[in-house]
Design a protein around this motif. Sequence first.
Motif, PDB file in Angstrom:
ATOM      1  N   SER A 178       0.841  -1.196   0.000  1.00  0.00           N
ATOM      2  CA  SER A 178       0.000   0.000   0.000  1.00  0.00           C
ATOM      3  C   SER A 178       0.870   1.238   0.000  1.00  0.00           C
ATOM      4  N   ALA A 204       0.300   5.307   0.885  1.00  0.00           N
ATOM      5  CA  ALA A 204      -0.628   6.299   1.417  1.00  0.00           C
ATOM      6  C   ALA A 204       0.006   7.683   1.359  1.00  0.00           C
ATOM      7  N   THR A 250      -2.522  15.520  -1.025  1.00  0.00           N
ATOM      8  CA  THR A 250      -3.399  14.673  -1.819  1.00  0.00           C
ATOM      9  C   THR A 250      -2.761  14.420  -3.176  1.00  0.00           C
ATOM     10  N   SER A 278      -4.572  12.903  -5.636  1.00  0.00           N
ATOM     11  CA  SER A 278      -5.698  12.487  -6.465  1.00  0.00           C
ATOM     12  C   SER A 278      -5.556  12.958  -7.904  1.00  0.00           C
ATOM     13  N   ASP A 326      -7.571   4.323  -4.578  1.00  0.00           N
ATOM     14  CA  ASP A 326      -8.798   4.829  -3.976  1.00  0.00           C
ATOM     15  C   ASP A 326      -8.544   6.288  -3.646  1.00  0.00           C
ATOM     16  N   ALA A 362     -10.525   8.584  -2.701  1.00  0.00           N
ATOM     17  CA  ALA A 362     -11.215   9.059  -1.502  1.00  0.00           C
ATOM     18  C   ALA A 362     -10.368   8.806  -0.254  1.00  0.00           C
ATOM     19  N   LYS A 363      -9.604   7.715  -0.285  1.00  0.00           N
ATOM     20  CA  LYS A 363      -8.743   7.370   0.848  1.00  0.00           C
ATOM     21  C   LYS A 363      -7.295   7.767   0.614  1.00  0.00           C
ATOM     22  N   ASN A 364      -7.023   8.312  -0.589  1.00  0.00           N
ATOM     23  CA  ASN A 364      -5.671   8.759  -0.920  1.00  0.00           C
ATOM     24  C   ASN A 364      -4.653   7.617  -0.816  1.00  0.00           C
ATOM     25  N   THR A 365      -5.036   6.461  -1.320  1.00  0.00           N
ATOM     26  CA  THR A 365      -4.157   5.296  -1.260  1.00  0.00           C
ATOM     27  C   THR A 365      -4.036   4.634  -2.626  1.00  0.00           C
TER      28      THR A 365
END
Length: 125
Positions: free
Chosen positions: A20, A22, A27, A29, A72, A74-77
């Motif tokens: 993962s 993170a 951000t 995104s 994702d 929304a979860k910034n992952t």
Amino acid sequence: GQPVESGGGLVQAGGSPRLSCAASGRTFSGYAMGWFRQAPGKEREFVGAINWSGEYTVYADSVKGRFTISRDNAKNTVTLQMNSVKPEDTAVYSCAATNRGAWPAVVDELLYDYWGQGTQVTVSS
């Protein structure tokens, strides 16, 4: 902030580790996210990348069909799912972010501005 990787460790050949990445304090995104790896005594190499929306991915031939990148926002992952790993997949894996380059031309590590410190994946035979 820089990306932070997790999920590395020792795994047997044929296993399916998941890494993962993170975001921390930033951000990503709007960025394409790439995964790179560096084995002992070798140069860092491109593993794969995912575009900003998650709609498109690109992989190195050496991992195509075995590794999958997803994100994702929304979860910034960002996740690197590794399947059927081999001893030659042993390396330090790093994630990185770029908003430069024209997709899918994001193989060059020089395009990436934000790098994690990496996580070790060791595959035993």
